[in-house]
Design an enzyme around this catalytic site. Structure first.
Site, mmCIF file in Angstrom:
data_model
loop_
_atom_site.group_PDB
_atom_site.id
_atom_site.type_symbol
_atom_site.label_atom_id
_atom_site.label_comp_id
_atom_site.label_asym_id
_atom_site.label_seq_id
_atom_site.Cartn_x
_atom_site.Cartn_y
_atom_site.Cartn_z
ATOM 1 N N ASP A 175 -37.122 11.744 -34.577
ATOM 2 C CA ASP A 175 -37.759 11.755 -33.266
ATOM 3 C C ASP A 175 -38.069 10.285 -33.037
ATOM 4 O O ASP A 175 -38.996 9.742 -33.658
ATOM 5 C CB ASP A 175 -39.044 12.591 -33.262
ATOM 6 N N HIS A 176 -37.297 9.631 -32.194
ATOM 7 C CA HIS A 176 -37.400 8.165 -32.164
ATOM 8 C C HIS A 176 -38.783 7.684 -31.717
ATOM 9 O O HIS A 176 -39.159 6.556 -31.975
ATOM 10 C CB HIS A 176 -36.261 7.537 -31.343
ATOM 11 N N HIS A 238 -40.918 14.872 -28.402
ATOM 12 C CA HIS A 238 -41.741 13.663 -28.285
ATOM 13 C C HIS A 238 -43.209 13.980 -27.922
ATOM 14 O O HIS A 238 -44.134 13.461 -28.529
ATOM 15 C CB HIS A 238 -41.173 12.709 -27.234
HETATM 16 C C1 BG6 Z 1 -34.674 11.095 -25.190
HETATM 17 C C2 BG6 Z 1 -34.394 12.039 -24.043
HETATM 18 O O1 BG6 Z 1 -34.993 11.816 -26.349
HETATM 19 O O2 BG6 Z 1 -35.768 10.248 -24.855
HETATM 20 C C3 BG6 Z 1 -34.127 11.255 -22.773
HETATM 21 O O3 BG6 Z 1 -33.261 12.837 -24.371
HETATM 22 C C4 BG6 Z 1 -35.245 10.299 -22.484
HETATM 23 O O4 BG6 Z 1 -33.954 12.168 -21.662
HETATM 24 C C5 BG6 Z 1 -35.532 9.432 -23.707
HETATM 25 O O5 BG6 Z 1 -34.865 9.472 -21.393
HETATM 26 C C6 BG6 Z 1 -36.764 8.585 -23.504
HETATM 27 O O6 BG6 Z 1 -36.898 7.666 -24.550
HETATM 28 P P1 BG6 Z 1 -37.618 6.266 -24.345
HETATM 29 O O7 BG6 Z 1 -37.586 5.651 -25.697
HETATM 30 O O8 BG6 Z 1 -36.830 5.525 -23.319
HETATM 31 O O9 BG6 Z 1 -38.998 6.571 -23.864
#
Ligand code: BG6
Length: 487
Positions: A175-176, A238
């Site tokens: 989960d980045h 997230h």
């Molecule tokens: C991803 C989603 O996991 O996270 C995307 O699939 C979303 O739809 C993205 O835009 C958002 O990540 P960040 O790091 O740009 O907030």
């Protein structure tokens, strides 16, 4: 260097969009800082046929596009590309996977990390092929990109299939958000300071809001997104992870088991939302044409090119039914094409129990605002006396103790989430990855809401692109006497 440091890093889906934007630039960042193990080789794989040199050229092009000019040096690019190799693989074809396995065997010197950055339907065939070719035993770990499934059932299928090849402690679900600097800082704030802990509960906290607002639309990902929607794409993972980190008890240690055990307790305390409550506890929205930064943008239906009731915005009032949080609403919301890009955790404390200054002197409750992106900031909003003689009662103004991480640490490079996650995977540290029970419990809660939407026939309400979401979202929070923190 620890004995389990990876010597080979294999990326499946190495020619994809995520790889170009995030994965290869993150490897580059680690290379620049001398953090990649000296002898570690990187093997990229995709469906496109390329030789090593063609893939290295592909990598150089991606770095030029996605790394800041002042961070790119020929020496570092060369040092990275010298480690890089490529072999095309057709995961459905046993012969192709056999020759891919031969390549891995020929390159393998020690531990191996496999990063599956492909569509999840390939997780089973890839991990099976690795196991069939004796490449998934001790000393190997696998990173899985989200989405892990589309529902509890499909997540279980994927998890069960991957478990046939890898034991749970060698499966790193990404989960980045857990790799983001701001999210780490949330943990530092909570568990590196004694100040907040006594206040961090239902006795002193009135409400919590967690917002991930995006300005982007669906950006050519319409096919995936339309089958998913904001609930599955963002809230299941997230937002619930941020909720867990905000609400969990202090873990005994910062290690995978202790942290994940605390997160699981939060997830298991989430009150299910059934069809009788879903219309008042949740809001679903879809953006229509509007304006972003003064420019007209089309609506979701136009972006997609067909009719749809998929939500591009979702808000939920989550209730964590445990001793610490009973009665405190956790408002979660996320949406595409919103007014601003902001990931914010807003913690509002209770009002003073009694005003000694009388009704003419109005105070506002204190709030702690943790801004995770695009800025990394922490603000503590307090009441201060407005200067004056106050002959008709003391006047208050809201003032903010304001700490800007970017400003304070401006000499330090901001690292993208994947740098941390890659380094952890290379070094065999799973703390910032998601365990099977977490992802399945999150799906169970989300599946109940989605099923309740269907049973209650809850359709999306429109909101114009460039706004903070539909009126149903404003009503959801207003019903509880609160309002969204939109700054
Ligand atoms: C991803 C989603 O996991 O996270 C995307 O699939 C979303 O739809 C993205 O835009 C958002 O990540 P960040 O790091 O740009 O907030």
């Amino acid at each position: 260097m620890a004995s389990n440091t990876a010597q080979l890093f294999v990326i499946f889906g190495a020619t994809g969009d995520l790889s170009q934007r995030m994965l290869l630039p993150s490897m580059y960042g680690l290379q620049c800082d001398g953090l990649l193990p000296d002898n570690m080789q990187i093997l990229g794989s995709g469906r496109t046929e390329m030789d090593d040199e063609e893939f290295r050229e592909f990598v150089r092009t991606a770095l030029k596009e996605f790394v800041k000019d002042d961070e790119l040096t020929d020496a570092n690019v060369k040092a990275l590309t010298d480690r890089i190799h490529y072999q095309a693989a057709d995961v459905g074809d046993a012969t192709s996977m056999k020759s891919f396995a031969d390549k891995i065997n020929a390159m393998r010197r020690g531990d191996v990390v496999y990063h599956l950055s492909t569509a999840p339907r390939f997780y089973e065939p890839i991990t099976k092929a690795l196991a069939d070719n004796d490449l998934s035993g001790a000393g190997t770990r696998v990173m899985l990109e989200k989405p892990i499934g589309f529902s509890l059932e499909t997540a279980q299928e994927i998890n069960t299939a991957v478990a046939k090849a890898f034991e749970e402690d060698r499966i790193y679900r990404v989960d980045h958000y857990l790799g983001k600097e701001g999210v780490q800082n949330l943990l530092a704030l909570r568990f590196g300071n004694a100040l907040f802990e006594p206040l961090w509960n239902a006795r002193y906290i009135e409400q919590v809001q967690i917002t991930i607002a995006e300005t982007v639309g669906v950006e050519g990902r319409g096919d995936y997104y339309d089958g998913s929607g904001a609930m599955r794409d963002m809230l299941q993972n997230h937002l619930l992870q941020l909720l867990c980190l905000t609400a969990m008890e202090p873990p005994a240690h910062f290690d995978p088991t202790s942290v994940r055990n605390e997160k699981i307790k939060v997830l298991s305390s989430l009150r299910p939302i059934n069809e009788h409550h879903v219309a008042i506890e949740t809001a679903r929205g879809q953006y229509t044409a509007g304006a972003m930064n003064g420019e007209a943008v089309p609506g979701y239906i136009e972006d997609l090119g067909k009719d749809s009731d998929t939500e591009t915005f979702v808000a939920v009032r989550a209730q964590v039914d445990n001793w610490r949080w009973r009665g405190v609403p956790f408002y979660l919301r996320t949406g595409k094409r919103m007014a601003d890009r902001a990931t914010t955790i807003y913690i509002q404390f209770k009002e003073v129990p009694h005003s000694i200054f009388g009704p003419a002197s109005k105070t506002k409750p204190n709030a702690l605002v943790i801004r995770l992106q695009p800025e990394e900031k922490i603000e503590l909003n307090l009441m201060s006396k407005t200067p004056g003689l106050d002959r008709h009662g003391l006047k208050f103004s809201e003032v903010s103790l304001d700490f800007d991480m970017q400003e304070k640490f401006k000499s330090l490079r901001r690292r993208p989430a994947y740098e941390r996650l890659y380094l952890d995977a290379i070094e065999g540290n799973g703390t910032l990855f998601v365990r099977r029970d977490e992802t399945e419990m999150a799906w169970e809660w989300v599946d109940t809401i989605i099923a309740s939407w269907q049973e209650a026939g809850l359709k999306c309400t429109n909101y114009a692109a460039g706004t903070w979401g539909p009126t149903t979202s404003t009503n959801l929070i207003a019903r509880n006497g609160h309002e969204w923190y939109d700054r």
